[in-house]
Scaffold this motif. Structure first.
Motif, mmCIF file in Angstrom:
data_model
loop_
_atom_site.group_PDB
_atom_site.id
_atom_site.type_symbol
_atom_site.label_atom_id
_atom_site.label_comp_id
_atom_site.label_asym_id
_atom_site.label_seq_id
_atom_site.Cartn_x
_atom_site.Cartn_y
_atom_site.Cartn_z
ATOM 1 N N LEU A 247 0.827 -1.211 0.000
ATOM 2 C CA LEU A 247 0.000 0.000 0.000
ATOM 3 C C LEU A 247 0.862 1.263 0.000
ATOM 4 C CD1 LEU A 247 -2.761 -1.091 2.534
ATOM 5 C CD2 LEU A 247 -3.024 -0.817 0.056
ATOM 6 N N MET A 248 1.964 1.231 0.740
ATOM 7 C CA MET A 248 2.859 2.390 0.764
ATOM 8 C C MET A 248 3.601 2.546 -0.564
ATOM 9 S SD MET A 248 4.387 2.535 4.658
ATOM 10 C CE MET A 248 4.938 0.833 4.738
ATOM 11 N N LEU A 249 4.048 1.421 -1.142
ATOM 12 C CA LEU A 249 4.731 1.491 -2.436
ATOM 13 C C LEU A 249 3.806 2.015 -3.525
ATOM 14 C CD1 LEU A 249 6.817 -1.818 -2.489
ATOM 15 C CD2 LEU A 249 7.726 0.498 -2.667
ATOM 16 N N ASN A 250 2.531 1.687 -3.397
ATOM 17 C CA ASN A 250 1.566 2.129 -4.392
ATOM 18 C C ASN A 250 1.381 3.649 -4.396
ATOM 19 O OD1 ASN A 250 -0.397 1.322 -6.435
ATOM 20 N ND2 ASN A 250 -1.960 2.015 -5.008
ATOM 21 N N GLN A 251 1.767 4.299 -3.296
ATOM 22 C CA GLN A 251 1.634 5.752 -3.212
ATOM 23 C C GLN A 251 2.864 6.485 -3.746
ATOM 24 O OE1 GLN A 251 -1.320 6.970 -2.379
ATOM 25 N NE2 GLN A 251 -1.949 4.817 -2.091
ATOM 26 N N VAL A 252 3.941 5.742 -4.039
ATOM 27 C CA VAL A 252 5.145 6.360 -4.602
ATOM 28 C C VAL A 252 4.927 6.561 -6.097
ATOM 29 C CG1 VAL A 252 7.635 6.128 -4.955
ATOM 30 C CG2 VAL A 252 6.577 5.239 -2.859
ATOM 31 N N ARG A 253 4.953 7.788 -6.542
ATOM 32 C CA ARG A 253 4.630 8.109 -7.935
ATOM 33 C C ARG A 253 5.853 8.134 -8.845
ATOM 34 N NH1 ARG A 253 -0.068 6.246 -7.490
ATOM 35 N NH2 ARG A 253 -1.428 7.351 -5.999
ATOM 36 N N ARG A 254 7.030 8.398 -8.303
ATOM 37 C CA ARG A 254 8.232 8.437 -9.121
ATOM 38 C C ARG A 254 8.704 7.009 -9.391
ATOM 39 N NH1 ARG A 254 11.982 13.334 -6.636
ATOM 40 N NH2 ARG A 254 10.442 15.021 -6.896
ATOM 41 N N ALA A 255 8.738 6.624 -10.650
ATOM 42 C CA ALA A 255 9.057 5.244 -11.021
ATOM 43 C C ALA A 255 10.465 4.837 -10.577
ATOM 44 C CB ALA A 255 8.915 5.063 -12.532
ATOM 45 N N ARG A 256 11.438 5.741 -10.754
ATOM 46 C CA ARG A 256 12.821 5.409 -10.392
ATOM 47 C C ARG A 256 12.955 5.200 -8.891
ATOM 48 N NH1 ARG A 256 17.720 5.774 -12.820
ATOM 49 N NH2 ARG A 256 19.522 6.117 -11.490
ATOM 50 N N MET A 257 12.350 6.097 -8.123
ATOM 51 C CA MET A 257 12.399 5.960 -6.666
ATOM 52 C C MET A 257 11.692 4.682 -6.213
ATOM 53 S SD MET A 257 10.935 8.554 -3.741
ATOM 54 C CE MET A 257 12.001 9.886 -4.289
ATOM 55 N N LYS A 258 10.568 4.362 -6.844
ATOM 56 C CA LYS A 258 9.831 3.155 -6.486
ATOM 57 C C LYS A 258 10.663 1.904 -6.748
ATOM 58 C CE LYS A 258 5.287 1.028 -7.172
ATOM 59 N NZ LYS A 258 3.973 1.157 -7.833
ATOM 60 N N LYS A 259 11.378 1.869 -7.868
ATOM 61 C CA LYS A 259 12.226 0.718 -8.184
ATOM 62 C C LYS A 259 13.360 0.576 -7.177
ATOM 63 C CE LYS A 259 11.330 0.616 -13.166
ATOM 64 N NZ LYS A 259 11.911 0.776 -14.521
ATOM 65 N N ASN A 260 13.956 1.691 -6.771
ATOM 66 C CA ASN A 260 15.045 1.638 -5.793
ATOM 67 C C ASN A 260 14.551 1.137 -4.434
ATOM 68 O OD1 ASN A 260 16.927 2.596 -7.638
ATOM 69 N ND2 ASN A 260 16.560 4.744 -7.106
ATOM 70 N N ILE A 261 13.368 1.586 -4.042
ATOM 71 C CA ILE A 261 12.797 1.130 -2.776
ATOM 72 C C ILE A 261 12.476 -0.367 -2.842
ATOM 73 C CG2 ILE A 261 10.830 1.360 -1.210
ATOM 74 C CD1 ILE A 261 10.665 4.308 -2.010
ATOM 75 N N GLN A 262 11.930 -0.805 -3.976
ATOM 76 C CA GLN A 262 11.620 -2.227 -4.130
ATOM 77 C C GLN A 262 12.882 -3.072 -4.089
ATOM 78 O OE1 GLN A 262 9.247 -1.697 -7.785
ATOM 79 N NE2 GLN A 262 7.595 -2.807 -6.768
ATOM 80 N N LEU A 263 13.939 -2.621 -4.719
ATOM 81 C CA LEU A 263 15.211 -3.344 -4.682
ATOM 82 C C LEU A 263 15.721 -3.468 -3.251
ATOM 83 C CD1 LEU A 263 17.603 -4.639 -6.180
ATOM 84 C CD2 LEU A 263 18.597 -2.346 -6.384
ATOM 85 N N PHE A 264 15.610 -2.389 -2.494
ATOM 86 C CA PHE A 264 16.040 -2.387 -1.095
ATOM 87 C C PHE A 264 15.205 -3.367 -0.259
ATOM 88 C CE2 PHE A 264 15.596 -0.633 3.221
ATOM 89 C CZ PHE A 264 16.927 -0.636 3.622
ATOM 90 N N LEU A 265 13.903 -3.443 -0.543
ATOM 91 C CA LEU A 265 13.016 -4.319 0.227
ATOM 92 C C LEU A 265 13.163 -5.782 -0.168
ATOM 93 C CD1 LEU A 265 9.740 -2.182 0.211
ATOM 94 C CD2 LEU A 265 11.282 -2.538 2.136
ATOM 95 N N TYR A 266 13.430 -6.054 -1.448
ATOM 96 C CA TYR A 266 13.507 -7.437 -1.914
ATOM 97 C C TYR A 266 14.852 -8.083 -1.620
ATOM 98 C CZ TYR A 266 9.439 -5.996 -4.725
ATOM 99 O OH TYR A 266 8.218 -5.516 -5.124
ATOM 100 N N ALA A 267 15.894 -7.286 -1.467
ATOM 101 C CA ALA A 267 17.254 -7.816 -1.328
ATOM 102 C C ALA A 267 17.421 -8.805 -0.170
ATOM 103 C CB ALA A 267 18.251 -6.668 -1.190
ATOM 104 N N PRO A 268 16.862 -8.562 1.034
ATOM 105 C CA PRO A 268 17.076 -9.518 2.134
ATOM 106 C C PRO A 268 16.579 -10.924 1.847
ATOM 107 C CG PRO A 268 16.240 -7.439 2.974
ATOM 108 C CD PRO A 268 16.146 -7.366 1.486
#
Length: 319
Positions: free
Chosen positions: A114-135
């Protein structure tokens, strides 16, 4: 006139299709079934094939005599486990660890999505997803090694506690901390990866729904409640049923690696007990009975939770 002709042709095609025998349909679409063959073979060999070995739970198994030649003993090993002095401790440890993990860990991927869905900048969203998926891609052995380093008496976390209280806390040795360390580290490693399915579902939500709701005066939380949550509800139901059905199937590796002689009162669970009895002590029949007991509990939980969710969720369940 043309619409009538089209509808007549459509009804003719449906009638012809309904007249097809299963053999004719198989001949016509055989290539699709060939593509399915490897998955079916893998399932049969590695999932259904080993089920035959579960019969040793009802036998006095001897590797020399084999499964067929071993003597039948019925429910002897099940009675032994249920009447053992460690049964209540091991069963409750397994149930508490998995139940608390489900309660605390299930909402986290949904909140992240739900929080990721509110991020509108595609590049920032991808970086956040990479950070979350890495562990999720860190080995269990490495994760446990990191826990021992960070939570050791000389680790960075204990240095902070020592500066405040004057003495370190033995996190990995005290039984009362094991459950929280296990669950929180599980959430850290798996929540980001588990949120993928929810992020994908939210990507299919029509933006016009949010725009219309905003024009009607709905704030962010109202839009999430009335648009996003209903979209995720069917997926949440299926994921919850599957998670509840495997509530007794805790990862063996992590629990075993985190075990110490001091935290055994809370870290000894059914999978580690089966490993110690079966492989270390060589009592294969007894360990098979314990493992089968665990599997039966999981099946009962799966059916029960699916029934309850279908009643509460307007007939939407796993099956």
């Amino acid at each position: 006139m043309q619409n009538s002709i089209k509808s007549a042709k459509g009804s003719t095609v449906l009638r012809n299709h309904s007249r097809q025998s299963p053999l004719e349909y198989l001949k016509k679409h055989y290539f699709l079934y060939l593509l399915l063959t490897p998955a079916l073979l893998l399932t049969l060999i590695f999932k259904y094939g080993p089920m035959y070995g579960a019969v040793i739970a009802f036998k006095d198994f001897s590797p020399i005599k084999g499964i067929i030649g071993s003597e039948w003993v019925g429910f002897k090993h099940f009675d032994k486990f249920l009447s053992s002095p460690n049964f209540e401790l091991i069963f409750m440890n397994t149930l508490n660890l998995s139940l608390f993990g489900l309660i605390l860990g299930f909402p986290v991927p949904i909140l992240l999505a739900l929080m990721l869905n509110q991020v509108r900048r595609a590049r920032m969203k991808k970086n956040i997803q990479l950070f979350l998926y890495a562990p999720n891609f860190i080995s269990v052995v490495v994760v446990v090694g990191m826990l021992f380093i960070f939570l050791s008496p000389t680790g960075p976390i204990n240095q902070l506690f020592t500066s405040i209280t004057g003495e370190p806390i033995m996190f990995m040795s005290r039984p009362e901390y094991f459950r929280w360390i296990y669950i929180l580290s599980d959430i850290w490693t798996g929540a980001g990866w588990a949120s993928i399915i929810y992020v994908a579902a939210l990507a299919n939500v029509d933006p016009e729904l949010h725009n219309a709701a905003s024009l009607d005066g709905a704030n962010l939380f109202q839009r999430i409640r009335h648009i996003d949550i209903p979209t995720l509800r069917p997926i949440m139901a299926i994921v919850f049923i599957l998670a509840a059905g495997g509530i007794m199937s805790i990862g063996f590796e992590k629990a075993y690696l985190m075990q110490t002689s001091m935290n055994l009162p809370t870290s000894e669970i059914i999978p580690t007990y089966v490993y110690k009895i079966g492989l270390q002590s060589g009592d294969y029949a007894y360990s098979a009975a314990v493992g089968l007991f665990n599997a039966v509990i999981n099946v009962i939980l799966l059916v029960t939770v699916n029934f309850i969710v279908k009643k509460l969720n307007e007939g939407e369940g796993l099956y």
